[in-house]
Structures are given as structure tokens and as C-alpha cells.
Design a protein around this motif. Sequence first.
Motif, PDB file in Angstrom:
ATOM      1  N   GLY A 114       0.585  -1.235  -0.507  1.00  0.00           N
ATOM      2  CA  GLY A 114      -0.090   0.124  -0.038  1.00  0.00           C
ATOM      3  C   GLY A 114       0.484   1.206  -0.374  1.00  0.00           C
ATOM      4  O   GLY A 114       2.148   1.197  -0.214  1.00  0.00           O
ATOM      5  N   ASP A 115      -0.355   2.409   0.179  1.00  0.00           N
ATOM      6  CA  ASP A 115       0.739   3.283   0.410  1.00  0.00           C
ATOM      7  C   ASP A 115       1.981   4.627   1.182  1.00  0.00           C
ATOM      8  O   ASP A 115       1.177   4.826   2.599  1.00  0.00           O
ATOM      9  N   PHE A 116       3.029   3.709   1.366  1.00  0.00           N
ATOM     10  CA  PHE A 116       3.604   3.919   2.922  1.00  0.00           C
ATOM     11  C   PHE A 116       5.042   2.916   2.910  1.00  0.00           C
ATOM     12  O   PHE A 116       4.901   2.785   1.069  1.00  0.00           O
ATOM     13  N   PHE A 117       5.544   3.742   3.422  1.00  0.00           N
ATOM     14  CA  PHE A 117       7.333   3.348   3.169  1.00  0.00           C
ATOM     15  C   PHE A 117       7.893   1.992   4.229  1.00  0.00           C
ATOM     16  O   PHE A 117       7.511   2.228   5.625  1.00  0.00           O
ATOM     17  N   ARG A 118       9.100   1.721   3.996  1.00  0.00           N
ATOM     18  CA  ARG A 118       9.634   0.728   4.488  1.00  0.00           C
ATOM     19  C   ARG A 118      11.152   0.362   4.563  1.00  0.00           C
ATOM     20  O   ARG A 118      11.212   0.548   3.464  1.00  0.00           O
ATOM     21  N   VAL A 119      11.855   0.702   5.421  1.00  0.00           N
ATOM     22  CA  VAL A 119      13.178   0.452   5.678  1.00  0.00           C
ATOM     23  C   VAL A 119      12.998  -0.874   6.177  1.00  0.00           C
ATOM     24  O   VAL A 119      13.866  -1.006   7.004  1.00  0.00           O
ATOM     25  N   GLN A 120      14.403  -0.994   5.199  1.00  0.00           N
ATOM     26  CA  GLN A 120      14.942  -3.088   5.529  1.00  0.00           C
ATOM     27  C   GLN A 120      15.878  -2.625   6.405  1.00  0.00           C
ATOM     28  O   GLN A 120      16.986  -2.155   5.700  1.00  0.00           O
ATOM     29  N   TYR A 121      16.774  -3.124   6.819  1.00  0.00           N
ATOM     30  CA  TYR A 121      17.769  -3.795   7.874  1.00  0.00           C
ATOM     31  C   TYR A 121      18.475  -3.682   6.529  1.00  0.00           C
ATOM     32  O   TYR A 121      19.832  -3.452   6.914  1.00  0.00           O
ATOM     33  N   SER A 122      18.656  -4.263   5.327  1.00  0.00           N
ATOM     34  CA  SER A 122      19.492  -4.457   4.723  1.00  0.00           C
ATOM     35  C   SER A 122      19.122  -5.523   3.024  1.00  0.00           C
ATOM     36  O   SER A 122      17.999  -6.025   3.451  1.00  0.00           O
ATOM     37  N   GLU A 123      19.259  -5.435   2.291  1.00  0.00           N
ATOM     38  CA  GLU A 123      19.003  -5.959   0.676  1.00  0.00           C
ATOM     39  C   GLU A 123      18.877  -7.319   1.031  1.00  0.00           C
ATOM     40  O   GLU A 123      18.160  -8.109   0.437  1.00  0.00           O
ATOM     41  N   SER A 124      19.864  -7.675   1.770  1.00  0.00           N
ATOM     42  CA  SER A 124      19.680  -9.564   2.075  1.00  0.00           C
ATOM     43  C   SER A 124      18.723  -9.844   3.164  1.00  0.00           C
ATOM     44  O   SER A 124      17.124 -10.562   3.440  1.00  0.00           O
ATOM     45  N   ASN A 125      17.882  -8.753   4.432  1.00  0.00           N
ATOM     46  CA  ASN A 125      17.573  -9.138   5.606  1.00  0.00           C
ATOM     47  C   ASN A 125      16.308  -8.326   5.908  1.00  0.00           C
ATOM     48  O   ASN A 125      16.642  -7.202   5.210  1.00  0.00           O
ATOM     49  N   HIS A 126      15.403  -8.751   5.524  1.00  0.00           N
ATOM     50  CA  HIS A 126      13.909  -7.724   5.636  1.00  0.00           C
ATOM     51  C   HIS A 126      12.658  -7.364   6.634  1.00  0.00           C
ATOM     52  O   HIS A 126      12.087  -7.145   6.773  1.00  0.00           O
ATOM     53  N   LEU A 127      13.971  -7.987   7.948  1.00  0.00           N
ATOM     54  CA  LEU A 127      13.867  -6.540   8.653  1.00  0.00           C
ATOM     55  C   LEU A 127      13.711  -5.431   9.216  1.00  0.00           C
ATOM     56  O   LEU A 127      14.172  -4.696   8.069  1.00  0.00           O
ATOM     57  N   HIS A 128      12.350  -4.768   9.216  1.00  0.00           N
ATOM     58  CA  HIS A 128      11.920  -3.701   8.758  1.00  0.00           C
ATOM     59  C   HIS A 128      11.059  -2.584  10.354  1.00  0.00           C
ATOM     60  O   HIS A 128      10.333  -3.385  10.527  1.00  0.00           O
ATOM     61  N   VAL A 129      11.467  -1.560   9.993  1.00  0.00           N
ATOM     62  CA  VAL A 129       9.947  -0.167  10.058  1.00  0.00           C
ATOM     63  C   VAL A 129       9.402  -0.126   8.690  1.00  0.00           C
ATOM     64  O   VAL A 129      10.251   0.336   7.901  1.00  0.00           O
ATOM     65  N   ASP A 130       8.461   0.338   9.560  1.00  0.00           N
ATOM     66  CA  ASP A 130       6.975   0.543   8.990  1.00  0.00           C
ATOM     67  C   ASP A 130       6.785   2.351   8.783  1.00  0.00           C
ATOM     68  O   ASP A 130       6.682   2.364  10.545  1.00  0.00           O
ATOM     69  N   LEU A 131       6.614   2.862   7.743  1.00  0.00           N
ATOM     70  CA  LEU A 131       6.276   4.085   8.136  1.00  0.00           C
ATOM     71  C   LEU A 131       5.084   4.644   7.650  1.00  0.00           C
ATOM     72  O   LEU A 131       4.880   4.555   6.077  1.00  0.00           O
ATOM     73  N   TRP A 132       3.732   4.970   8.365  1.00  0.00           N
ATOM     74  CA  TRP A 132       2.574   5.177   7.625  1.00  0.00           C
ATOM     75  C   TRP A 132       2.395   6.771   7.806  1.00  0.00           C
ATOM     76  O   TRP A 132       2.331   7.193   8.784  1.00  0.00           O
TER      77      TRP A 132
END
Length: 495
Positions: free
Chosen positions: A400-418
Amino acid sequence: MRLTRCQAALAAAITLNLLVLFYVSWLQHQPRNSRARGPRRASAAGPRVTVLVREFEAFDNAVPELVDSFLQQDPAQPVVVAADTLPYPPLALPRIPNVRLALLQPALDRPASASRPETYVTTEFVALVPDGTRAEAPGQLERMVEALRAGNARLVAAPVATANPARCLALNVSLREWTARYGAAPAAPRCDALEGDAVVLLRARDLFNLSAPLARPVGTSLFLQTSLRGWAVQLLDLTFAAAHQPPLATAHARWKAEREGRTRREALLRALGIRLVSWEGGRLEWFGCNKETTRCFGTVVGDTPAYLYEDRWTPPCCLRALRETARYVVGVLEAAGVRYWLEGGSLLGAARHGDIIPWDYDVDLGIYLEDVGNCEQLRGAEAGSVVDERGFVWEKAVEGDFFRVQYSESNHLHVDLWPFYPRNGVMTKDTWLDHRQDVEFPEHFLQPLVPLPFAGFVAQAPNNYRRFLELKFGPGVIENPQYPNPALLSLTGSG
């Protein structure tokens, strides 16, 4: 019928020859070195302990000396040398029925029982004897048996007089937290675990009821499993000698053994589900995911990660990555002048723990939509995925229309920005997901924002965050923890 003198002499000669032949045959079946000392008599009831040798390096060891030393004390002593595959160079073991080589890796040409170590043990007790040990005093194993029977520990141990003798440790294993915590033993000589070289004796049924009875390194594996079951080990006032020709005598052999030992230990801890080892003094060892690997769990279905079904919480390496990512993202937002606040489960974790909820798998932040243009990384993410100088990946989420910051290109643990925006005094947004906390709320909760400890730093949070959380989750949410989707899995019903 009377025997003549000639017949009697002939009979005596034949008898003498038979006795000599029997003695020579017996000598040939004795282990090396025992022939010079002469045989020692076994106990009348027969041996009660099997000597089991598992911890040794095939390329450099003193296993033959170890085996011979126990056979010198009792020629009938059962000995099992266990290896995954046939040791090379071959071990020079006595070819007698009570000394056996057990190969634990299954093979096409052998029955399944041949790969099970319990197949080779018929005694009530087992002594796990490390390479470099030598039995020089009679009755040591029997003394250990008596100590085990007289005490209330499930294991007893005797140090080996090497450069690394055993010492007592406290050990707490939390499978739910994927963690093993070592410390000083408060009640030595009664311990949870041992560090160093020791002969460890326990009942065979106890050993072979463990899930991985002979996994290497043996000491690490054994005590992780026994301490989890609440079994104590008693360190006895009894010492085994070190080998006359100790193994790993050269620097190269020690380097090779240490390297292979580290590899085995890492593989063991991963296999047993241990991601973090904590030592006395605060030293930490990590065995989970990092920036160069994938995360420890796959796609989450129904807001319920797979590990929750195993009665485990978020692996500590994943929590560490989430904390690092959250701290970094907040720093970027604050530097760019983007107003943000802890949202959803992250705010709930801050209110309840001052940290990420122990079973949560991401971090949620709300931001003002009108501030997005202030942040270079968010502007870049509008056009496509951006990998910044620290290796974090900024992107628009596919959901959807929100942002995501992933730990790395390999590791997709993330922070979602709404991204939220005000409309008639109410904060709303353009993407709504099927989450119970995904609702509009009055803007006055953000005027002003207040500082709140979270994940090792201080983040911004809605004022009156208790009312904010109860608006989103319901009354008493801070005091009554629950898994993200109770319809699928309940916290009170797990474990």
C-alpha cells in the motif's frame, strides 16, 4: 588300568603345552602396555560402565592410549569409540570384542541400528571420556558410580589433569528466547554445566533419552540439554590423569582443531535453536541473522510468525536488528525535520516494556505526510528502492501507500512508516490494512508529542498514550498482553 611312567610323562607334557598355548593366546589379546604390567582382575559382577569416547579429532588424537589405559585397569572394560564416519588415519584400537567402533552417520550398506549409539551400550552407566584422558588409578569409574548413586545429581564428573581442567558453571537455557546464559555456579561443586576437560558419568538411559545425545562439541551439547531438563552435575574430588602423549601437541594441530571446533559449535547451536549465548561479565556470542544473511523467519501469515507456533518468541538477533534499524530511522527522520511517533504494537511495546514486544517482528512509526518531502531517503523511495550508505533499504511498500526501511538487501527485518494527514482534526491515511489497531484518531494526541524510552533510545510518542492505545486496541491493553492474532494463537493458551 595303571599308567606306565612313560604314559604319565607324555600326558604331563601334553597338559603343559596346552597351558602354554592358552597363556600365549591370552597375551596376544591384551592391549598394548598391559602385557608388561600383567592382567588386573575385573569385578566379580562384571563392568557396570561403558567408556564412550566421542570428543576427539581424527587427524591428531591420543585415543589408542586412552583406550589402553582403561583396559589396563580392567581387560573386560567395555569401550565404544564413536565417530560420524570412519576415522582417518585409522585408529589403532585393540581387536577384542569389548572395544567397538561406532559410526553414527547412516550408510547404505548398514542397518539403521548400526548408526544408533545405544546399540553399542549394554551397561547401566556410561562415562563420556574426552581425548587426552588416561586412567591410572584402579576403581575410578566405580567410585563415580557410587557417588552418582549416593547423591541427588543426575550426572557426576571428574576433572582431567590437562591444561584446561573442568570448572563449575551456572547455565540457564530459554528456548522461548533462543538464549543460553552462563555464569558462575552459586553452589559448586553442584553445577548446571562444566567448562573444561572432565570425565562425565550418567545412566545410559538418561544419556540416550536426550534429543541429541552425542552431538559435538559434546560438553556444549550435553549440558544445554541436561540443564534445560533441570539435571545437575556434581564435580567430584577425583582426578583422571592426562595422556602421556597428549593430542594436538603442535600449533598447527591446535589451530585446525580450534577452527573445526568453532564450526561444529556454531552448527550445533543453530540446530538446537540457540541464537544468543551470554557469558559472565557481559560477553555475548551471536549465532543468528545479520546484515549479510536472511532473517530467521519467513513470510508472516495472519500476523502470526511461524516461531510463535513453536512456543518461541522473536529471535534475539532479529530484535537486535529491529532496534538498530529503528534507532537509525528515527535519527534520519529527526535530522530531516520529519514529525514521527511510535505507532501500533511499537507504542504498546514502549508503554509495556520500554522496548519492542518480545514476539513482535517489525517496528511501526507514524509520520506526517506533509513532511515526507523533507527527507532525502523518503523522496528517493517515492521513485524506487534506495540503498543508503549504511546498507539500509528505503522503499515504498508493495502492500500500500506507505514506506518501509529494511535492515539490508538480504535481511528484510524492517520499520514501516505510515503517512498520516489531518482532516477536520482527525488523523487519517490512504492505506488501511485489516489490523484491529488501524483506525483514525484525533490529532490532539500528537499536539504535543512526548518522549518515551524505546528499544534503547528515546523516541517520540503520542501524549496520553494510554488513552491512544486503548482507542486502538481496547481497554486494559497495556496490562493484558496478547499475541497479534488471538483468533489464530493465544498467548495464554501457548506453552
